[in-house]
Structure formats: structure tokens, C-alpha cells
Design a protein around this motif. Structure first.
Motif, short mmCIF file in Angstrom:
data_model
loop_
_atom_site.label_atom_id
_atom_site.label_comp_id
_atom_site.label_asym_id
_atom_site.label_seq_id
_atom_site.Cartn_x
_atom_site.Cartn_y
_atom_site.Cartn_z
N ARG A 317 -2.67 7.85 62.76
CA ARG A 317 -2.10 8.55 61.60
C ARG A 317 -2.61 7.94 60.29
NH1 ARG A 317 -1.58 12.42 64.90
NH2 ARG A 317 0.09 12.17 66.43
N GLN A 318 -2.78 6.63 60.24
CA GLN A 318 -3.35 6.01 59.04
C GLN A 318 -4.78 6.48 58.81
OE1 GLN A 318 -2.70 1.86 60.12
NE2 GLN A 318 -1.03 1.68 58.63
N LEU A 319 -5.54 6.57 59.88
CA LEU A 319 -6.94 6.99 59.77
C LEU A 319 -7.03 8.46 59.38
CD1 LEU A 319 -9.83 6.09 60.00
CD2 LEU A 319 -9.72 6.43 62.48
N GLU A 320 -6.20 9.29 59.97
CA GLU A 320 -6.18 10.71 59.60
C GLU A 320 -5.82 10.88 58.13
OE1 GLU A 320 -4.91 13.01 63.74
OE2 GLU A 320 -3.36 12.34 62.34
N SER A 321 -4.83 10.12 57.67
CA SER A 321 -4.43 10.21 56.27
C SER A 321 -5.54 9.75 55.33
CB SER A 321 -3.17 9.37 56.04
OG SER A 321 -2.76 9.42 54.69
N LYS A 322 -6.27 8.71 55.73
CA LYS A 322 -7.39 8.24 54.91
C LYS A 322 -8.49 9.29 54.83
CE LYS A 322 -8.35 3.94 55.27
NZ LYS A 322 -8.82 2.61 55.75
N LEU A 323 -8.80 9.94 55.93
CA LEU A 323 -9.80 11.01 55.92
C LEU A 323 -9.35 12.17 55.05
CD1 LEU A 323 -10.76 11.01 59.70
CD2 LEU A 323 -12.24 10.34 57.82
N LEU A 324 -8.07 12.51 55.14
CA LEU A 324 -7.57 13.64 54.36
C LEU A 324 -7.65 13.36 52.87
CD1 LEU A 324 -6.10 16.43 54.53
CD2 LEU A 324 -3.96 15.16 54.42
N GLY A 379 -8.07 12.25 78.07
CA GLY A 379 -8.17 13.59 77.48
C GLY A 379 -7.63 13.65 76.08
N TRP A 380 -6.44 13.06 75.87
CA TRP A 380 -5.85 13.03 74.53
C TRP A 380 -6.72 12.20 73.58
CZ3 TRP A 380 -3.94 9.01 71.50
CH2 TRP A 380 -3.19 9.38 70.40
N LEU A 381 -7.23 11.06 74.05
CA LEU A 381 -8.05 10.19 73.21
C LEU A 381 -9.33 10.90 72.76
CD1 LEU A 381 -8.50 7.31 72.05
CD2 LEU A 381 -9.69 6.78 74.18
N ASN A 382 -10.00 11.60 73.66
CA ASN A 382 -11.23 12.30 73.30
C ASN A 382 -10.97 13.48 72.36
OD1 ASN A 382 -12.75 10.56 74.89
ND2 ASN A 382 -12.63 11.88 76.70
N ALA A 383 -9.87 14.20 72.60
CA ALA A 383 -9.54 15.32 71.72
C ALA A 383 -9.25 14.83 70.30
CB ALA A 383 -8.35 16.09 72.28
N ARG A 384 -8.54 13.72 70.18
CA ARG A 384 -8.24 13.17 68.86
C ARG A 384 -9.51 12.61 68.20
NH1 ARG A 384 -4.77 15.66 69.99
NH2 ARG A 384 -5.88 16.87 68.43
N TYR A 385 -10.40 12.04 69.00
CA TYR A 385 -11.65 11.48 68.48
C TYR A 385 -12.48 12.58 67.81
CZ TYR A 385 -16.40 9.51 68.60
OH TYR A 385 -17.66 9.09 68.27
N TYR A 386 -12.65 13.70 68.48
CA TYR A 386 -13.46 14.76 67.90
C TYR A 386 -12.74 15.47 66.75
CZ TYR A 386 -17.23 14.31 71.23
OH TYR A 386 -18.30 13.83 71.93
N HIS A 387 -11.43 15.42 66.76
CA HIS A 387 -10.73 15.96 65.60
C HIS A 387 -10.96 15.09 64.38
CE1 HIS A 387 -7.06 16.63 63.04
NE2 HIS A 387 -7.48 17.87 63.18
N LEU A 388 -10.99 13.77 64.57
CA LEU A 388 -11.30 12.87 63.45
C LEU A 388 -12.71 13.14 62.91
CD1 LEU A 388 -9.83 9.51 64.81
CD2 LEU A 388 -8.90 10.89 62.95
N LEU A 389 -13.67 13.33 63.79
CA LEU A 389 -15.03 13.61 63.34
C LEU A 389 -15.11 14.96 62.63
CD1 LEU A 389 -17.18 12.37 66.36
CD2 LEU A 389 -16.74 11.21 64.19
N LEU A 390 -14.35 15.91 63.10
CA LEU A 390 -14.32 17.21 62.44
C LEU A 390 -13.73 17.10 61.04
CD1 LEU A 390 -15.09 20.14 63.04
CD2 LEU A 390 -12.75 20.52 63.85
N LEU A 391 -12.71 16.24 60.88
CA LEU A 391 -12.17 15.99 59.55
C LEU A 391 -13.20 15.32 58.65
CD1 LEU A 391 -8.56 14.68 60.33
CD2 LEU A 391 -9.15 16.85 59.25
N LEU A 392 -13.96 14.40 59.20
CA LEU A 392 -14.92 13.64 58.41
C LEU A 392 -16.08 14.51 57.93
CD1 LEU A 392 -15.96 10.96 57.27
CD2 LEU A 392 -16.96 10.48 59.53
N TYR A 393 -16.59 15.38 58.79
CA TYR A 393 -17.77 16.17 58.45
C TYR A 393 -17.45 17.63 58.17
CZ TYR A 393 -20.11 12.07 60.35
OH TYR A 393 -20.54 10.79 60.59
N TYR A 394 -16.21 17.91 57.85
CA TYR A 394 -15.79 19.28 57.55
C TYR A 394 -16.59 19.82 56.36
CZ TYR A 394 -12.42 23.16 57.43
OH TYR A 394 -11.82 24.39 57.49
#
Length: 577
Positions: A317-324, A379-394
Motif C-alpha cells: 500500500r505504501q508503494l502503490e501510494s508512492k506511485l500514485l 498468483g496474488w503476488l504476480n497479479a499485484r506485481y504487474y499492477h504496480l508496473l502498470l501504475l508506473l508506466y501508465y
């Protein structure tokens, strides 16, 4: 001697009226014979004296008629309707005050043969990410089939069972003996918690928000979280100094409650693409730690594993917030002032943090035979990983640059969406994908990126994304009929799949362009309804931009999409994982 009165002033008349006085024992408002029948309709209409005999008066008997009292009945009904309307207005006026005493609309009772099954499901799955509840307190509470908003223990236990039921229902293990579904009195619970602010109120509101994630007709989870963050600030959860002179167990539960509120707030902010509500410059609250009682218990290893998962979720959640905040919510002037080298440096740093988080997650994940547990699976870890990358390179303003590498950008963005959708499809097949607001909200930006890649594509690589479009449709169609936004999004993506299939044959036709433009408009409009009108995910850039990362041919998500300098276009390798 009194003054003389003029003659013209004496021309007036005096009238006297005789009033018939009643006896002292007789009241004017009480009839002389209260037991007598009223005047019948015929005598009233003909203005005759009615002797009011039973069953019919003499006048009606002489005329061969039966006595009727329709006029009286109509008058009585009119008076009753007036009293009911008056009571309704009074209830509406005093609703805000009487709600604290008893629920206005009590939900029907839910019959649970074994409540411990639902409680165990909560502590087995949800508690690992939100460990703010005193388990001993919940286990001691008496079960009630109807939530009692006036009793804290009863409300917390009822909400825990309802959330546990959503976990079992998602995994296909819901008890068959439950005859009536859980119906949460949102208005009663929220108003009581707002009127009586306390730590218990925050706990109840967090449980209410967690349940509302799975309720398609419930109130907005984002709005409930806004109330929670304000109460967390009011109760001093962000200030460790408030914890002085409190028992160690109470201190630890307050800290866990803060991080649960923090994680819930950040998760919803990233999902809807808006600023979080709990904004604190310096948060000196320690991470959740094991208590003395938990350390001395036979379940010490289980408690330690739970806290590891909790910390890993907090870091996410901290990392997602930083990307946002860095990539999506910076002011346009601040983003425009960044050079390409500045953006590359920031991207490299964020990418490194994502990789570190993924590496940590690989250490705590383990094979889980039970599909109820979710937060420590691959499965959850990989799904969250690619969501983080999608946030980064959106494709937003932060990632805008020169149009030299537009083809590489489209290809790599499409690959990110592909992997994100694939891992969510894997979770769905394993019955581990929560069909809730978060899943729906995070599919909307992925669909926007698909449209973006198709419109910006020059080499027709977007045509290879048909399987991913079909996977998105499968996930959306797994939602129940009550999820109207999911069904509408599924309809848009089905029509988009038909457009992609026909695009190879009718590429240059004007009707095709109008069709695509119409679909994009529907998707953007639906994004505003689902995520909110102020969501940052609909601010996709219009120009062609470059991509500053590449992919290598290995199956591990961590090894793919490594950073390369934007100046060297030939270094961008577009090989699929």
C-alpha cells in the motif's frame, strides 16, 4: 358631572343573548348519551329526527330501508389518515435521534448452523491483512442472528461473520445451511458510529467498509473510508504519544488499527485514482508486532506468519501510494518542469522498490492447498506485481516524451496489460479472485490501456491481444447481475472484441473509426461512473511517447521489463514472457 354625549352618538342598538348554562357535572365536549348510536345516513340526509334504535331506526323501518353509516365511516377514515400522516412526519423529523435507540429497518434474521465456520474464515484470510480485531473478545461474544447496533460486541461479531461468508462464497466453500443472506443496516451502523466516535466505532466502520467491497448495492466504500480516516485522526491513531499509560495489548491493537486504516485508505485511493484521505507528514507509528501473549501461545508460528503478511501488505500500500502521488497526481506544472533524465531517475528508483517488494514476497509465499487464503500466494503476488508496473508506466503526462519509440511503448504496455489480466484470470480459475469493487475498479484502467494501445498501434501488434480481451470479459461476466457496472464494461469489451476481429478486413472504413470512437466514449463515461469523475486514470496522453523499459525471455515476473535508457531505442527488446 359627566360630559354630555352628542345626539348622533346615541343612535345605536343593544342586543342581548341568553346562554344556556350546562350543569357543573356536564362537559360541553361530551355527548349526553355517549353509548347511543350515531344518526344514520338517511335521517341525516332528510334532516329527520333519528331515534337511533337497534338494528334500524323507526324512520328507516317505516320506509322499508336499513340504516347505513357510510358518511360516518368516511369521516373516521379521514381522521385516521390524518393521524397516520402526522405520525409519519413526526417519525421523519425524529429519525436522526431515534436511530440510536433501535434500527428503523431491521434486517431479516440469518440462520447459521455453525457461526464459528464464518469466524474462522475471517481470521484465516481477511485478518492477515487487517489484524486489528481482538480475537479473544470476538470468540467470547454471544452470537445474534440480527445485528444489534446498540451492542458493540454483537455488531462486530455479526460483521465478521458476514465478511467471513464472502470469503467462503468466493472460494466455493460457503456453508449450505445458511438460509438467509446477510443484510447489513448501513444507515443505522454508520450513524451510530458517527454520533459516538470511539476506537470501537472505527473498528466497526472498517469492518463495514470491508463488507461493502462485496456489496454491489451498498454505499460507496470510498465514502465510508473517508469517514474512517477522519475518525482515526480525531482519536489520535497517528500520534504514538497518545498511547502513553495504556496496557501493552491496547497499544498494539491501536497500532494495528492505524495500519489497517492506512492500508484500506491507500488501497481504495489507488483503485479509484484519487488522493488518499489519511495524509500525515510523519507517521511514527511502528509496524504491527507480536504481543507477549501471542509469543507465548502455542500458535506463535501462525501469529508470526500472519504479521509477516500484514507487513508485506502495508509495504504494498505504501508503494502503490508512492506511485500514485509521483506518477499520476503531481501538478502538471511540476511534471512539465522535469527533464527526461529526471523522469528516468525517478522511474529507476520506483522500479527498484517494486522489485524489492516482489523479492520479499517470494520469501513469504508458500503453497496453499486451501483456496480461501490469498495474500501469501504466488498468483496474488504476480497479479499485484504487474499492477504496480502498470501504475508506473501508465500512459499519463509523467511518461510523455518524444514520439521516437511509440511502437515499443505500445508493445510493452500491451504486454503489461496481458500479464496483469492473465494472472487475474489464474486467480479466478483457482477461486481466489475477489469479485468486489477493487477488482472491478482496477480492470477499468487496464481496459483503457487496451484501447490506447489499439489506437496508437502502427504495426498491428494490438490485434494479438484477443485472448486478453476475452479473459477480461470472462472475469467481468463472473460478477453477479447486481454488478451493473461490471456488466456494462463486459458489454463494451465484447463489442471491442468484435471490432478488433473485423478491423483487419475493414481497416480504412470511416464507419470503423466512428465505431471505435463511440466505444472509447462509452468506456471513458463508464470509468467516470465507476471510479469517480475526478479519477486520474482517464487522463491518458494524446501524443505518441516512448517506453523506458524492456522485457527478456524468462518466466519469472521479476526478471522481465528491466529498465533501459530511453536514448537507446535499439536496446528495447520486445520478446514476450
Amino acid at each position: 358631572m359627566p360630559p354630555k354625549i352628542a345626539k348622533k352618538e346615541r343612535n345605536f342598538a343593544t342586543h342581548r343573548f341568553r346562554l344556556q348554562r350546562s350543569s357543573p357535572s356536564e362537559s360541553p365536549s361530551v355527548p349526553k348519551n355517549p353509548g347511543a348510536r350515531p344518526v344514520c345516513d338517511r335521517c341525516r340526509r332528510l334532516k329527520k329526527r333519528c331515534d337511533r334504535k337497534v338494528p334500524d331506526c323507526a324512520n328507516c323501518v317505516h320506509a322499508g330501508r336499513n340504516c347505513s353509516y357510510e358518511a360516518l365511516q368516511a369521516r373516521v377514515q379521514q381522521l385516521i389518515n390524518g393521524l397516520e400522516q402526522k405520525d409519519a412526519n413526526a417519525n421523519e423529523y425524529t429519525a436522526n435521534w431515534s436511530i440510536l435507540e433501535s434500527p428503523i429497518n431491521a434486517p431479516p434474521p440469518v440462520e447459521v448452523p455453525d457461526p464459528t465456520v464464518l469466524v474462522d474464515a475471517f481470521f484465516h484470510h481477511v485478518y492477515r491483512a487487517y489484524p486489528f480485531i481482538d480475537e479473544d473478545r470476538v470468540r467470547r461474544a454471544a452470537f445474534s442472528c440480527v445485528p444489534n447496533c446498540r451492542d458493540t460486541e454483537s455488531t462486530i461479531l455479526y460483521m465478521i461473520m458476514a465478511i467471513g461468508y464472502t470469503s467462503l462464497e468466493r472460494s466455493g466453500k460457503a456453508p449450505a445451511g445458511i438460509q438467509s443472506g446477510f443484510e447489513i443496516p448501513y444507515a443505522d451502523i454508520m450513524q451510530r458510529c458517527i454520533m459516538q466516535e470511539s476506537i470501537d466505532s472505527i473498528q466497526i466502520l472498517v469492518l463495514l467498509a470491508l463488507y461493502s467491497l462485496f456489496d454491489p448495492i451498498g454505499p460507496s466504500t470510498w465514502s465510508i473510508v473517508g469517514i474512517i480516516t477522519r475518525q482515526a485522526l480525531a482519536q489520535g491513531l497517528t500520534r504514538p504519544t497518545v498511547e502513553d499509560n495504556l496496557p501493552p495489548k491496547t497499544v498494539e491493537l491501536r497500532r494495528r488499527l492505524f495500519w489497517s486504516v492506512f492500508g484500506l485508505d491507500r488501497m481504495m485511493a489507488v483503485s479509484v485514482g484519487e488522493s488518499p484521505g489519511l495524509v500525515v507528514e510523519e507517521m511514527g507509528v511502528p509496524f504491527p508486532a507480536i504481543t507477549v501473549v501471542e509469543f507465548a501461545s502455542p500458535k506463535r508460528a501462525e501469529h508470526a506468519s500472519m504479521l509477516q503478511v500484514s507487513r508485506h501488505v502495508i509495504e504494498l500500500r505504501q508503494l502503490e501510494s508512492k506511485l500514485l502521488s509521483t506518477v499520476h497526481l503531481q501538478p502538471r506544472i511540476a511534471v512539465s518542469s522535469l527533464t527526461q533524465a529526471d523522469r528516468s531517475t525517478i522511474t529507476t528508483r520506483l522500479r527498484s522498490e517494486i522489485e524489492n517488494w516482489y523479492s520479499h514476497g517470494c520469501l513469504i509465499t508458500k503453497p496453499e492447498p486451501d483456496n480461501v487464503r490469498l495474500h501469501d500466494t504466488m498468483g496474488w503476488l504476480n497479479a499485484r506485481y504487474y499492477h504496480l508496473l502498470l501504475l508506473l508506466y501508465y500512459p499519463c503526462q509523467f511518461n510523455a516524451s518524444t514520439p521516437a519509440h511509440s511502437a515499443a511503448r505500445v508493445s510493452t504496455l500491451l504486454e503489461l496489460v496481458r500479464k496483469f489480466v492473465q494472472y487475474n484470470r489464474v486467480l479466478l480459475s483457482h477461486q481466489q479472485l475477489p469479485l468486489n469493487r477493487v477488482t472491478l475498479d482496477r480492470l477499468v484502467p487496464a481496459c483503457l490501456v487496451m484501447f490506447y494501445c489499439f489506437v496508437r498501434d502502427e504495426s498491428s501488434t494490438a490485434l494479438t491481444a484477443r485472448n486478453e480481451i476475452r479473459a477480461v470479459i470472462d472475469i467481468l461476466e463472473s460478477f453477479s447481475e447486481k454488478w451493473t457496472h461490471a456488466r456494462r464494461l463486459a458489454g463494451i469489451m465484447i463489442e471491442f472484441a468484435e471490432f478488433v476481429a473485423s478491423h483487419e478486413v475493414y481497416t480504412a472504413e470511416v464507419q470503423q473509426q466512428e465505431w471505435l470512437r463511440s466505444l472509447r466514449g462509452e468506456l471513458v463515461s463508464l470509468a467516470g461512473e465507476t471510479l469517480g469523475k475526478a479519477t486520474c486514470y482517464q487522463d491518458l496522453i494524446d501524443g505518441e511517447e516512448s517506453v523506458t523499459y524492456s522485457r527478456v525471455e524468462e518466466e519469472s515476473p521479476r526478471s522481465g521489463l528491466s529498465f533501459v535508457p530511453v536514448e537507446d531505442a535499439s536496446a528495447i527488446v520486445c520478446s514476450y514472457l
